[in-house]
Design a protein around this motif. Sequence first.
Motif, PDB file in Angstrom:
ATOM      1  N   LEU A  11       0.827  -1.202   0.000  1.00 49.35           N
ATOM      2  CA  LEU A  11       0.000   0.000   0.000  1.00 49.35           C
ATOM      3  C   LEU A  11       0.865   1.257   0.000  1.00 49.35           C
ATOM      4  O   LEU A  11       0.594   2.208  -0.739  1.00 49.35           O
ATOM      5  CB  LEU A  11      -0.924  -0.016   1.212  1.00 49.35           C
ATOM      6  CG  LEU A  11      -1.945   1.106   1.305  1.00 49.35           C
ATOM      7  CD1 LEU A  11      -2.933   1.009   0.155  1.00 49.35           C
ATOM      8  CD2 LEU A  11      -2.683   1.029   2.627  1.00 49.35           C
ATOM      9  N   THR A  12       1.917   1.250   0.795  1.00 48.33           N
ATOM     10  CA  THR A  12       2.832   2.399   0.844  1.00 48.33           C
ATOM     11  C   THR A  12       3.536   2.591  -0.493  1.00 48.33           C
ATOM     12  O   THR A  12       3.627   3.719  -0.990  1.00 48.33           O
ATOM     13  CB  THR A  12       3.876   2.207   1.962  1.00 48.33           C
ATOM     14  OG1 THR A  12       3.187   2.013   3.202  1.00 48.33           O
ATOM     15  CG2 THR A  12       4.800   3.397   2.066  1.00 48.33           C
ATOM     16  N   LEU A  13       4.019   1.498  -1.076  1.00 45.44           N
ATOM     17  CA  LEU A  13       4.693   1.601  -2.379  1.00 45.44           C
ATOM     18  C   LEU A  13       3.745   2.089  -3.468  1.00 45.44           C
ATOM     19  O   LEU A  13       4.134   2.875  -4.336  1.00 45.44           O
ATOM     20  CB  LEU A  13       5.310   0.257  -2.762  1.00 45.44           C
ATOM     21  CG  LEU A  13       6.503  -0.199  -1.931  1.00 45.44           C
ATOM     22  CD1 LEU A  13       6.910  -1.618  -2.323  1.00 45.44           C
ATOM     23  CD2 LEU A  13       7.673   0.752  -2.090  1.00 45.44           C
ATOM     24  N   LYS A  14       2.511   1.622  -3.440  1.00 43.00           N
ATOM     25  CA  LYS A  14       1.518   2.054  -4.427  1.00 43.00           C
ATOM     26  C   LYS A  14       1.187   3.520  -4.238  1.00 43.00           C
ATOM     27  O   LYS A  14       1.113   4.285  -5.196  1.00 43.00           O
ATOM     28  CB  LYS A  14       0.259   1.194  -4.304  1.00 43.00           C
ATOM     29  CG  LYS A  14      -0.868   1.579  -5.227  1.00 43.00           C
ATOM     30  CD  LYS A  14      -0.601   1.156  -6.641  1.00 43.00           C
ATOM     31  CE  LYS A  14      -1.853   1.374  -7.491  1.00 43.00           C
ATOM     32  NZ  LYS A  14      -1.601   1.075  -8.882  1.00 43.00           N
ATOM     33  N   TYR A  15       1.002   3.946  -3.002  1.00 39.75           N
ATOM     34  CA  TYR A  15       0.650   5.337  -2.711  1.00 39.75           C
ATOM     35  C   TYR A  15       1.769   6.292  -3.129  1.00 39.75           C
ATOM     36  O   TYR A  15       1.512   7.351  -3.685  1.00 39.75           O
ATOM     37  CB  TYR A  15       0.332   5.501  -1.224  1.00 39.75           C
ATOM     38  CG  TYR A  15      -0.068   6.903  -0.846  1.00 39.75           C
ATOM     39  CD1 TYR A  15      -1.319   7.386  -1.166  1.00 39.75           C
ATOM     40  CD2 TYR A  15       0.820   7.739  -0.175  1.00 39.75           C
ATOM     41  CE1 TYR A  15      -1.696   8.673  -0.833  1.00 39.75           C
ATOM     42  CE2 TYR A  15       0.464   9.024   0.165  1.00 39.75           C
ATOM     43  CZ  TYR A  15      -0.793   9.490  -0.165  1.00 39.75           C
ATOM     44  OH  TYR A  15      -1.155  10.777   0.165  1.00 39.75           O
ATOM     45  N   ALA A  22       3.733   0.588  -8.523  1.00 41.97           N
ATOM     46  CA  ALA A  22       2.941   1.729  -8.966  1.00 41.97           C
ATOM     47  C   ALA A  22       2.063   1.359 -10.156  1.00 41.97           C
ATOM     48  O   ALA A  22       0.994   1.945 -10.346  1.00 41.97           O
ATOM     49  CB  ALA A  22       3.858   2.889  -9.329  1.00 41.97           C
ATOM     50  N   LEU A  23       2.476   0.388 -10.935  1.00 44.84           N
ATOM     51  CA  LEU A  23       1.716  -0.014 -12.120  1.00 44.84           C
ATOM     52  C   LEU A  23       0.729  -1.142 -11.844  1.00 44.84           C
ATOM     53  O   LEU A  23      -0.094  -1.467 -12.701  1.00 44.84           O
ATOM     54  CB  LEU A  23       2.682  -0.446 -13.233  1.00 44.84           C
ATOM     55  CG  LEU A  23       3.715   0.599 -13.660  1.00 44.84           C
ATOM     56  CD1 LEU A  23       4.674   0.014 -14.673  1.00 44.84           C
ATOM     57  CD2 LEU A  23       3.019   1.829 -14.213  1.00 44.84           C
ATOM     58  N   TRP A  24       0.784  -1.747 -10.672  1.00 44.99           N
ATOM     59  CA  TRP A  24      -0.091  -2.868 -10.338  1.00 44.99           C
ATOM     60  C   TRP A  24      -1.515  -2.385 -10.077  1.00 44.99           C
ATOM     61  O   TRP A  24      -1.752  -1.242  -9.699  1.00 44.99           O
ATOM     62  CB  TRP A  24       0.408  -3.600  -9.106  1.00 44.99           C
ATOM     63  CG  TRP A  24       1.694  -4.318  -9.281  1.00 44.99           C
ATOM     64  CD1 TRP A  24       2.453  -4.412 -10.411  1.00 44.99           C
ATOM     65  CD2 TRP A  24       2.402  -5.033  -8.276  1.00 44.99           C
ATOM     66  NE1 TRP A  24       3.577  -5.144 -10.172  1.00 44.99           N
ATOM     67  CE2 TRP A  24       3.580  -5.546  -8.867  1.00 44.99           C
ATOM     68  CE3 TRP A  24       2.165  -5.296  -6.940  1.00 44.99           C
ATOM     69  CZ2 TRP A  24       4.501  -6.310  -8.165  1.00 44.99           C
ATOM     70  CZ3 TRP A  24       3.088  -6.050  -6.232  1.00 44.99           C
ATOM     71  CH2 TRP A  24       4.234  -6.553  -6.842  1.00 44.99           C
ATOM     72  N   SER A  25      -2.451  -3.289 -10.255  1.00 48.10           N
ATOM     73  CA  SER A  25      -3.850  -3.006  -9.963  1.00 48.10           C
ATOM     74  C   SER A  25      -4.040  -2.871  -8.452  1.00 48.10           C
ATOM     75  O   SER A  25      -3.317  -3.477  -7.664  1.00 48.10           O
ATOM     76  CB  SER A  25      -4.714  -4.146 -10.495  1.00 48.10           C
ATOM     77  OG  SER A  25      -6.023  -4.055  -9.983  1.00 48.10           O
ATOM     78  N   LEU A  30      -4.244  -4.675  -2.571  1.00 44.39           N
ATOM     79  CA  LEU A  30      -5.093  -4.836  -1.390  1.00 44.39           C
ATOM     80  C   LEU A  30      -5.372  -6.298  -1.048  1.00 44.39           C
ATOM     81  O   LEU A  30      -5.951  -6.585   0.004  1.00 44.39           O
ATOM     82  CB  LEU A  30      -6.410  -4.084  -1.587  1.00 44.39           C
ATOM     83  CG  LEU A  30      -6.276  -2.564  -1.734  1.00 44.39           C
ATOM     84  CD1 LEU A  30      -7.634  -1.944  -2.005  1.00 44.39           C
ATOM     85  CD2 LEU A  30      -5.632  -1.935  -0.515  1.00 44.39           C
ATOM     86  N   ALA A  31      -4.957  -7.223  -1.904  1.00 46.61           N
ATOM     87  CA  ALA A  31      -5.214  -8.651  -1.678  1.00 46.61           C
ATOM     88  C   ALA A  31      -4.656  -9.168  -0.343  1.00 46.61           C
ATOM     89  O   ALA A  31      -5.332  -9.971   0.319  1.00 46.61           O
ATOM     90  CB  ALA A  31      -4.655  -9.465  -2.836  1.00 46.61           C
ATOM     91  N   PRO A  32      -3.452  -8.765   0.095  1.00 46.53           N
ATOM     92  CA  PRO A  32      -2.961  -9.265   1.392  1.00 46.53           C
ATOM     93  C   PRO A  32      -3.871  -8.938   2.572  1.00 46.53           C
ATOM     94  O   PRO A  32      -3.945  -9.698   3.534  1.00 46.53           O
ATOM     95  CB  PRO A  32      -1.596  -8.599   1.550  1.00 46.53           C
ATOM     96  CG  PRO A  32      -1.147  -8.337   0.158  1.00 46.53           C
ATOM     97  CD  PRO A  32      -2.397  -8.000  -0.589  1.00 46.53           C
ATOM     98  N   PHE A  33      -4.604  -7.820   2.506  1.00 49.84           N
ATOM     99  CA  PHE A  33      -5.523  -7.482   3.593  1.00 49.84           C
ATOM    100  C   PHE A  33      -6.689  -8.483   3.627  1.00 49.84           C
ATOM    101  O   PHE A  33      -7.122  -8.894   4.688  1.00 49.84           O
ATOM    102  CB  PHE A  33      -6.041  -6.055   3.445  1.00 49.84           C
ATOM    103  CG  PHE A  33      -4.981  -5.010   3.639  1.00 49.84           C
ATOM    104  CD1 PHE A  33      -4.394  -4.823   4.873  1.00 49.84           C
ATOM    105  CD2 PHE A  33      -4.566  -4.222   2.581  1.00 49.84           C
ATOM    106  CE1 PHE A  33      -3.413  -3.857   5.062  1.00 49.84           C
ATOM    107  CE2 PHE A  33      -3.587  -3.259   2.754  1.00 49.84           C
ATOM    108  CZ  PHE A  33      -3.009  -3.077   3.996  1.00 49.84           C
ATOM    109  N   GLY A  34      -7.162  -8.870   2.448  1.00 44.47           N
ATOM    110  CA  GLY A  34      -8.210  -9.882   2.372  1.00 44.47           C
ATOM    111  C   GLY A  34      -7.721 -11.227   2.877  1.00 44.47           C
ATOM    112  O   GLY A  34      -8.440 -11.941   3.583  1.00 44.47           O
TER     113      GLY A  34
END
Length: 80
Positions: A11-15, A22-25, A30-34
């Motif tokens: 999440l931090t890397l994406k943000y 940054a290019l991932w969906s 968010l899958a690890p949270f699920g």
Amino acid sequence: MVFLGLGLLLLTLKYLELGPVALWSWYVVLAPFGLAALWWAWADSSGYTKRRAMEKLQKRKQDRIEKQKDALGLGVRKRR
């Protein structure tokens, strides 16, 4: 706990838009949270969490008993 840490890292890397994350969906990020939520649900429903807590309490109790025996001099005796 591993899933939660991985989720926070992704999440931090994406943000911050760092690296290939940054290019991932957002679904992938968010899958690890699920997965963490599924793990906790399974652990609670299967009794894993309760069993671990009981083992921890039993170990603390046994350590306390051994400490008291040593303090009273009733510990394991050496063979003559």
